[in-house]
Design an enzyme around this catalytic site. Structure first.
Site, short mmCIF file in Angstrom:
data_model
loop_
_atom_site.label_atom_id
_atom_site.label_comp_id
_atom_site.label_asym_id
_atom_site.label_seq_id
_atom_site.Cartn_x
_atom_site.Cartn_y
_atom_site.Cartn_z
CD GLN A 98 17.70 11.68 -9.70
OE1 GLN A 98 18.41 11.16 -10.57
NE2 GLN A 98 16.38 11.65 -9.75
CG HIS A 142 17.48 6.10 -9.94
ND1 HIS A 142 16.63 5.17 -10.48
CD2 HIS A 142 16.78 7.25 -9.89
CE1 HIS A 142 15.45 5.75 -10.74
NE2 HIS A 142 15.52 7.00 -10.39
CD GLU A 193 18.11 12.25 -15.77
OE1 GLU A 193 18.96 12.02 -14.89
OE2 GLU A 193 17.36 11.37 -16.23
CG HIS A 194 15.85 14.82 -12.78
ND1 HIS A 194 16.71 13.75 -12.67
CD2 HIS A 194 14.75 14.36 -13.45
CE1 HIS A 194 16.16 12.69 -13.24
NE2 HIS A 194 14.98 13.02 -13.73
CG ASP A 215 11.44 9.80 -11.31
OD1 ASP A 215 11.95 10.25 -12.34
OD2 ASP A 215 12.04 9.70 -10.23
CG HIS A 274 22.11 20.87 -59.04
ND1 HIS A 274 22.92 19.79 -59.27
CD2 HIS A 274 21.66 20.73 -57.77
CE1 HIS A 274 22.97 19.04 -58.17
NE2 HIS A 274 22.20 19.59 -57.25
#
Lengths: 433, 433
Positions: free
Chosen positions: B259, B262, B327-328, B361, B420
């Site tokens: 990670q 990145h 996220e992971h 990934d 209505h």
């Protein structure tokens, strides 16, 4: 008078395209005001919320009286007349039954490489429901927003509703009682959205906020998006009635007016293959407007934004219907299924001559919170999925990793992400290629 | 050095809460610049797009050379080495197979009141896929964004990818070929988002735009939201590795670094019940950083945002995991299923000691576009549902309307919406109550 378009005319495409992009609402820019309120609520919590409530709603509350207890909700339900309560219960039951069918299945399987794959759905922990005060305080909307959350399994459902000058709408409280809302606070505006998103001493923060509101509420929802999830930003309502000449013009006129009476910015569109019928509907609308209680609103909507489109063949009009991408599409003709097969963009479809759109507003079962302003091209009505999130699952054992891992190492190398490849290669005891 | 937290410590809650809300990215305010570009593209179409492309990407194109033909995509696939192509094909096949299982069923039934209810899912007509140029141009992301759209049945999938100084990434084109992208344009930035949202003479507009991008692209997507649908706004990546002391520290270090490499704003968190193991992982990270090609990025991420949390009992740490909402989430322990039952907030879960996150990934099958910045509390990874919309269906006949219609009339009356009620009452031939 509404706009009249004939798909025959050379000028049709230009006029139709212009109609599609015309704005029906002036958007007031309240972003700075809202940003200041949100920052203040974030910094000062309850104190800020109570001050704004006193200023905007003219009611002095404290941290305790800000809450409306569950006993008060139950008493509100007890206090409304039998017939209305029965109708609310019927609506709640039908909404509940329909949404229960939306709960998605989890997935868990082992594929032919021996890798276990799947996903699971889990509810958001806490959700906030904004309910407007004043004339737009609809108990049906409380049911439509709250019930999907409870069906999804949301543990804590918090409703905020402003009570300007202290006026509480007992029908709204009764609906909250029926829907199983867990906490209710009598606050509104951007300050209520801030309290839900950031939390205060009295109000724990939520993970997702849904429900309609005015320009301040809409701007506040957009600004807190990211901190919490939000539902769509609702725009003015639309209906597209597709009707052949065999309908009672008076029924169709009532359907068109049922949208128009919502809001001067609402839009009612009639699509028909029968010019004489179109004329008859236009006359029936005028006639009804003479006696309709909300005629001022409905007339302005119909005159400013109403449209009557005539085509040769309704069953060839799919592209027109898809471009309109209406919130509500009513198919008042003999074979609605065949017609429904000619288009895909619609928030909700009302099939046949005996399904006026108003059925969907109250007791049909499907949600009445639907995509507006042509967003049915890419979004859906509110539902159980809006209160769930999906976590994907991957499980390799050594053998499975051995099968697919080398390709991951190769792609990591191609993308220049060395640690990615390394994390796989170490486990494979393979040389780093 | 990464932050070290011990759930025992009195200071834990304050430090942990502060970590959760800390921003990892400076957000540059590019809203005004982007608004001007979007307005210009809307007004002048191709001419504006081409001018911005010449200015920002230093490449002079015309309406024709802006497009990359399908033959060029096929040639790009032919041109890459066999092993990488095979890996891309394996990834595409596995992503396709997993996403095919996400296609939801329609619903169509008649309830015990004789009312027909249901919904149908249909694909958006056209979708746009933004692919960044430069270092973040990942062929795996092309597959992950494009394949769910094709599985959903999107008729027209349009990819935009900037080619600064004319440099084209053949792997990205090969991935577009494998994924079945229909049109590709070598444009980027806010101008590409504007072209997709509003359309130009050369590029027909789309209904939904997905894919990651820089601050200009993210701002442009937010601004065109409403005109088109968008996917989530991606933030910097995160991983939470939950590991007991029986792991190889070097494997876990590689996972954390996968990670960190990145982006300097990425965040890697280790949660363990073994202090000695935590120390060993920290040492292994340092060791790997000595040789890692992207060590500069990874070191800054690890030092600025890395966290090691020690707890007594991993299986009691569910509330901590849910608050991180990563996220992971990697579960490197003997019984990952038991561990997975203790929390619900996670974009994707990687089970067991042989499932490094990098598998997800590339070749796992589930999507790698996942909710960041704690948004796994309320949102899900990209999937087939993002390219579908649901239209609800209600069909009453006269008998069904007779059963449920009176309650709708009652509720319309309670809400003061006369038309209505009228639209239902006319069909029931009932007096207006």
């Amino acid at each position: 008078m509404p706009m009249r378009l004939n798909a025959h005319d050379a000028a049709f495409e230009a006029a139709f395209a212009k109609m599609l992009v015309s704005k029906r609402e002036d958007s007031i820019d309240v972003n700075q005001t809202v940003a200041a309120i949100l920052a203040d609520v974030r910094a000062r919590g309850d104190a800020a919320v109570l001050e704004y409530t006193e200023r905007f709603d003219r009611i002095a509350l404290n941290a305790e009286s800000m809450a409306i207890g569950k006993d008060q909700l139950a008493r509100a339900a007890d206090g409304i007349d039998r017939e209305t309560l029965d109708a609310l219960v019927l609506a709640a039951d039908r909404i509940n039954a329909f949404h229960a069918k939306q709960v998605p299945d989890d997935l868990d399987y082992v594929d032919d490489s021996g890798v276990r794959l799947g996903y699971r759905w889990t509810p958001v922990h806490a959700a906030g429901l904004y309910v407007p005060g004043g004339t737009a305080a609809y108990p049906s909307s409380v049911l439509m927003n709250a019930i999907p959350a409870k069906v999804a399994g949301v543990g804590r459902l918090v409703m905020v509703v402003p009570t300007p000058d202290g006026v509480v709408n007992p029908l709204v409280l009764a609906a909250a009682h029926l829907a199983g809302v867990d906490e209710v606070y009598r606050i509104g505006g951007a300050q209520a959205i801030g309290a839900l998103a950031y939390g205060t001493r009295s109000i724990a923060p939520v993970d997702k906020i849904v429900g309609p509101g005015n320009a301040f509420v809409a701007a506040a929802k957009k600004q807190v998006f990211g901190t919490v999830g939000i539902d769509m930003i609702a725009g003015p309502s639309e209906i597209l009635v597709i009707a052949d000449g065999d309908n009672d013009p008076d029924w169709i006129a009532a359907d068109l007016l049922s949208q128009a009476e919502h809001d001067t910015a609402a839009q009612s569109i009639l699509l028909t293959d029968d010019t004489a019928f179109a004329d008859a509907v236009a006359r029936a609308v005028e006639k009804r407007l003479e006696t309709l209680p909300r005629a001022d609103i409905a007339r302005q909507s119909w005159c400013d934004f109403g449209v009557i489109i005539t085509v040769d063949d309704l069953f060839a009009a799919g592209p027109i219907i898809d471009r309109i991408a209406a919130e509500h599409v009513e198919l008042a003709l003999a074979d609605p299924d065949a017609m429904a097969g000619t288009f895909t963009n619609a928030g909700a479809i009302f099939m046949g001559r005996y399904t006026p759109e108003a059925i969907g507003d109250y007791v049909g079962g499907p949600n009445h919170v639907l995509p507006t302003a042509r967003s049915a091209r890419f979004s859906s009505g509110l539902g159980v999925l809006d209160f769930l999130k999906r976590s994907s699952i991957i499980a390799c054992d050594a053998a499975g990793l051995n099968k697919i891992g080398p390709s991951a190492v190769r792609l990591a190398k191609a993308e220049g992400l060395d640690a990615h490849g390394l994390s796989v290669a170490l486990r494979l005891n393979m040389p780093r290629t």
